[in-house]
Design an enzyme around this catalytic site. Structure first.
Site, PDB file in Angstrom:
ATOM      1  N   ARG A  44      -6.946   0.655  12.757  1.00  0.00           N
ATOM      2  CA  ARG A  44      -5.587   0.903  12.299  1.00  0.00           C
ATOM      3  C   ARG A  44      -5.621   1.969  11.225  1.00  0.00           C
ATOM      4  O   ARG A  44      -6.677   2.310  10.703  1.00  0.00           O
ATOM      5  CB  ARG A  44      -4.940  -0.378  11.761  1.00  0.00           C
ATOM      6  CG  ARG A  44      -5.570  -0.919  10.478  1.00  0.00           C
ATOM      7  CD  ARG A  44      -4.694  -1.995   9.870  1.00  0.00           C
ATOM      8  NE  ARG A  44      -5.282  -2.648   8.718  1.00  0.00           N
ATOM      9  CZ  ARG A  44      -5.267  -2.178   7.473  1.00  0.00           C
ATOM     10  NH1 ARG A  44      -4.708  -0.994   7.219  1.00  0.00           N
ATOM     11  NH2 ARG A  44      -5.810  -2.850   6.483  1.00  0.00           N
ATOM     12  N   GLU A  95     -12.667  -5.013   9.469  1.00  0.00           N
ATOM     13  CA  GLU A  95     -13.412  -4.672   8.262  1.00  0.00           C
ATOM     14  C   GLU A  95     -14.910  -4.893   8.437  1.00  0.00           C
ATOM     15  O   GLU A  95     -15.607  -5.372   7.531  1.00  0.00           O
ATOM     16  CB  GLU A  95     -12.874  -5.442   7.046  1.00  0.00           C
ATOM     17  CG  GLU A  95     -11.399  -5.204   6.807  1.00  0.00           C
ATOM     18  CD  GLU A  95     -10.846  -5.944   5.601  1.00  0.00           C
ATOM     19  OE1 GLU A  95     -11.650  -6.513   4.835  1.00  0.00           O
ATOM     20  OE2 GLU A  95      -9.620  -5.957   5.422  1.00  0.00           O
ATOM     21  N   ASN A 109      -4.684   3.482   7.399  1.00  0.00           N
ATOM     22  CA  ASN A 109      -4.765   2.762   6.132  1.00  0.00           C
ATOM     23  C   ASN A 109      -4.216   3.490   4.913  1.00  0.00           C
ATOM     24  O   ASN A 109      -3.736   2.846   4.010  1.00  0.00           O
ATOM     25  CB  ASN A 109      -6.227   2.385   5.843  1.00  0.00           C
ATOM     26  CG  ASN A 109      -6.343   1.348   4.746  1.00  0.00           C
ATOM     27  OD1 ASN A 109      -5.674   0.332   4.790  1.00  0.00           O
ATOM     28  ND2 ASN A 109      -7.188   1.609   3.752  1.00  0.00           N
ATOM     29  N   GLU A 149       0.835  -1.206   0.000  1.00  0.00           N
ATOM     30  CA  GLU A 149       0.000   0.000   0.000  1.00  0.00           C
ATOM     31  C   GLU A 149       0.868   1.254   0.000  1.00  0.00           C
ATOM     32  O   GLU A 149       2.074   1.205   0.197  1.00  0.00           O
ATOM     33  CB  GLU A 149      -0.912   0.043   1.229  1.00  0.00           C
ATOM     34  CG  GLU A 149      -2.382  -0.286   0.964  1.00  0.00           C
ATOM     35  CD  GLU A 149      -3.112   0.799   0.182  1.00  0.00           C
ATOM     36  OE1 GLU A 149      -2.468   1.754  -0.296  1.00  0.00           O
ATOM     37  OE2 GLU A 149      -4.338   0.692   0.042  1.00  0.00           O
ATOM     38  N   ASN A 202     -10.111   4.956   2.333  1.00  0.00           N
ATOM     39  CA  ASN A 202      -8.941   4.970   1.465  1.00  0.00           C
ATOM     40  C   ASN A 202      -8.754   6.379   0.934  1.00  0.00           C
ATOM     41  O   ASN A 202      -9.704   7.153   0.794  1.00  0.00           O
ATOM     42  CB  ASN A 202      -9.061   3.959   0.326  1.00  0.00           C
ATOM     43  CG  ASN A 202      -8.229   2.714   0.604  1.00  0.00           C
ATOM     44  OD1 ASN A 202      -7.000   2.774   0.666  1.00  0.00           O
ATOM     45  ND2 ASN A 202      -8.907   1.585   0.807  1.00  0.00           N
ATOM     46  N   ASP A 204      -9.749   1.160  -4.115  1.00  0.00           N
ATOM     47  CA  ASP A 204      -8.720   1.236  -3.077  1.00  0.00           C
ATOM     48  C   ASP A 204      -8.115   2.634  -3.099  1.00  0.00           C
ATOM     49  O   ASP A 204      -8.831   3.611  -3.136  1.00  0.00           O
ATOM     50  CB  ASP A 204      -7.700   0.117  -3.290  1.00  0.00           C
ATOM     51  CG  ASP A 204      -7.061  -0.362  -2.006  1.00  0.00           C
ATOM     52  OD1 ASP A 204      -6.444   0.465  -1.309  1.00  0.00           O
ATOM     53  OD2 ASP A 204      -7.155  -1.562  -1.676  1.00  0.00           O
TER      54      ASP A 204
END
Length: 290
Positions: free
Chosen positions: A100, A121, A102, A17, A148, A197
């Protein structure tokens, strides 16, 4: 550079990522969230290097002291590659231990924007934050399960942010003082096309998004019209970044997360860093002023 994505660095990331081109060292940086790793790729030498993170690490951006800020599960930390050390700057979600961080970006004014998510999630506990010159505030945007982005338009007036599980990319007015205004739907990803994403904006103001489970990245014009789709040999593409000379190379992070042994056998390059010719330049990166 081919228009077809090619693997340039084999790291087998569980959840690659946050790719970002850092001009001061002419290198591409990214993270493996689930692998607890920070990676650096030098295209001039074709060499990669990595550092261990103490926990899940969602993003990395350069800061105005010559170092980096990273989004660990425990908060925003300053990262010194020379020492491999991490120092806490701010912990915005001590009350949400299941969350967390991201994804993130730096706006033209040097403000760091980052998002959180429910690590399971499931719960709508993901929020967007703005961190600038010692002050971190929650944006006021609606909470979702998996945030995102965000990404910022070239003129700094529009904030793009993604509700991944909702399969929607939103567009919000960004005021000069860093507060947000009206929000509208930018794009909705159709069924069987994967999940939107990380978003990235190019020099023409068009938005690119990785498609997790969609085998592709897409480019949308500023009005939200689909312009182009680039297909990959792996299913999970998380985000692209523009780098290299003239910012004309697109680098893409990918993930092995969620792939069973059969899928991994069919996708041996899953989790690698890819590169391709996007046919357009990116925007120069900004330095976070924390």
């Amino acid at each position: 550079m081919s228009a077809d994505p090619q693997s340039v660095l084999s790291v087998g990331a569980t959840l690659g990522e946050g790719p970002i081109w850092v001009a001061r060292d002419a290198a591409l940086w990214f993270v493996d969230i689930k692998g607890h790793r920070i990676h650096r790729y030098d295209p001039a030498t074709d060499v990669g290097r990595s550092w261990a993170a103490p926990c899940q690490v969602g993003w990395i951006v350069p800061t105005d002291d010559g170092l980096f800020a990273v989004g660990l599960q425990t908060g925003v930390h300053r990262f010194d590659p020379a020492q491999g050390s991490f120092a806490l700057l701010h912990a915005p979600e001590t009350h949400l231990p299941g969350n967390r961080q991201n994804d993130a970006c730096v706006a033209p004014d040097g403000a760091l924007w980052f998002g959180s998510m429910d690590d399971a999630e499931e719960a709508d506990s993901g929020y967007f934050y703005r961190f600038h010159k010692g002050v971190c505030v929650e944006s006021g945007l609606p909470a979702v399960s998996i945030t995102n982005g965000p990404a910022v338009s070239p003129d700094g007036r529009t904030l793009y942010h993604t509700d991944t599980l909702g399969k929607r990319i939103w567009r919000t007015e960004l005021r000069e003082d860093g507060t947000v205004g009206n929000t509208g739907l930018f794009a909705k990803i159709e069924e069987d096309a994967g999940y939107p994403d990380g978003p990235t904006v190019d020099a023409e103001g068009c938005l690119w998004t990785g498609l997790f489970g969609g085998w592709a990245v897409r480019r949308y014009d500023p009005a939200g019209k689909l312009m182009r789709e680039v297909r990959f040999p792996v299913a999970n593409i998380t985000k692209i970044a523009f780098g290299g000379e003239g910012l004309t190379t697109a680098y893409a992070t990918t993930a092995r997360k969620g792939l069973d042994m059969t899928a991994l056998t069919e996708q041996p390059l899953a989790g690698d860093l890819f590169a391709f010719d996007p046919g357009v330049a990116g925007l120069p990166g900004h330095i976070a002023a924390l």
